[in-house]
Write a protein that holds these residues in place. Structure first.
Motif, PDB file in Angstrom:
ATOM      1  N   ASN A   1      47.581  27.764  36.588  1.00 51.72           N
ATOM      2  CA  ASN A   1      47.080  28.888  37.386  1.00 51.72           C
ATOM      3  C   ASN A   1      46.798  30.113  36.513  1.00 51.72           C
ATOM      4  OD1 ASN A   1      47.226  27.367  39.698  1.00 51.72           O
ATOM      5  ND2 ASN A   1      49.259  28.114  40.258  1.00 51.72           N
ATOM      6  N   LEU A   2      47.653  30.355  35.522  1.00 48.44           N
ATOM      7  CA  LEU A   2      47.419  31.479  34.617  1.00 48.44           C
ATOM      8  C   LEU A   2      46.144  31.271  33.802  1.00 48.44           C
ATOM      9  CD1 LEU A   2      48.540  34.153  33.516  1.00 48.44           C
ATOM     10  CD2 LEU A   2      49.810  32.817  31.841  1.00 48.44           C
ATOM     11  N   ASN A   3      45.918  30.058  33.368  1.00 49.30           N
ATOM     12  CA  ASN A   3      44.706  29.740  32.621  1.00 49.30           C
ATOM     13  C   ASN A   3      43.461  29.877  33.506  1.00 49.30           C
ATOM     14  OD1 ASN A   3      43.328  29.056  30.311  1.00 49.30           O
ATOM     15  ND2 ASN A   3      43.656  26.868  30.541  1.00 49.30           N
TER      16      ASN A   3
ATOM     17  N   GLY B   1      35.828  35.496  32.435  1.00 49.52           N
ATOM     18  CA  GLY B   1      34.614  34.700  32.269  1.00 49.52           C
ATOM     19  C   GLY B   1      34.492  34.070  30.897  1.00 49.52           C
ATOM     20  N   ASP B   2      35.584  33.576  30.367  1.00 49.56           N
ATOM     21  CA  ASP B   2      35.569  32.965  29.043  1.00 49.56           C
ATOM     22  C   ASP B   2      34.817  31.635  29.114  1.00 49.56           C
ATOM     23  OD1 ASP B   2      36.046  31.937  26.534  1.00 49.56           O
ATOM     24  OD2 ASP B   2      38.170  32.458  26.522  1.00 49.56           O
TER      25      ASP B   2
ATOM     26  N   ILE C   1      35.720  27.587  30.138  1.00 50.46           N
ATOM     27  CA  ILE C   1      35.085  27.027  31.329  1.00 50.46           C
ATOM     28  C   ILE C   1      34.286  25.778  30.973  1.00 50.46           C
ATOM     29  CG2 ILE C   1      33.360  27.454  33.125  1.00 50.46           C
ATOM     30  CD1 ILE C   1      34.209  30.434  33.004  1.00 50.46           C
ATOM     31  N   GLU C   2      33.429  25.877  29.964  1.00 49.90           N
ATOM     32  CA  GLU C   2      32.527  24.770  29.612  1.00 49.90           C
ATOM     33  C   GLU C   2      33.163  23.751  28.673  1.00 49.90           C
ATOM     34  OE1 GLU C   2      28.967  26.523  28.089  1.00 49.90           O
ATOM     35  OE2 GLU C   2      28.677  27.734  29.894  1.00 49.90           O
TER      36      GLU C   2
END
Length: 115
Positions: A43-45, A53-54, A58-59
């Motif tokens: 959840n923290l991540n 918006g890192d 994300i990708e």
């Protein structure tokens, strides 16, 4: 001069402690499925990636996953060895392992900025 060395050692000790705690808790989430981690870490991540918006988290591009493996398999054990060298004192290899660690971090940061 001895006080300055002790201050630098204290800063390095704090830095390496953060690396020892953060690498398996957060960077390993890039390499392994989230079911292997406690919910509060996942959840923290997720909060961090949505808040800031890192795009790398994300990708998860393949070069970034490779850098995370580098950190887990190479830099993390070096950080443990450096903490041991700071706490025991008098280890002649401490300067060399700090140099190797620094070059590895610099190269990884340069690679992620060029991609």
């Amino acid at each position: 001069m001895g006080v300055l060395i002790k201050l630098i050692d204290a800063v390095l000790l704090f830095f390496f402690l953060v690396v020892i705690l953060a690498a398996p808790a957060f960077n390993a989430q890039v390499c392994f499925p989230s079911k292997f981690f406690p919910n509060f870490l996942v959840n923290l991540n997720l909060w961090f990636t949505s808040e800031y918006g890192d795009y790398l988290l994300i990708e998860k591009p393949s070069f970034f996953v490779g850098l995370m493996w580098l950190e887990l398999l190479f830099q993390w054990p070096l950080a443990i060895a450096n903490i041991y060298a700071i706490l025991v004192e008098g280890k002649l290899w401490f300067n060399s392992t700090c140099l190797v660690y620094g070059v590895s971090v610099f190269t990884g940061m340069l690679q992620s900025n060029l991609a």
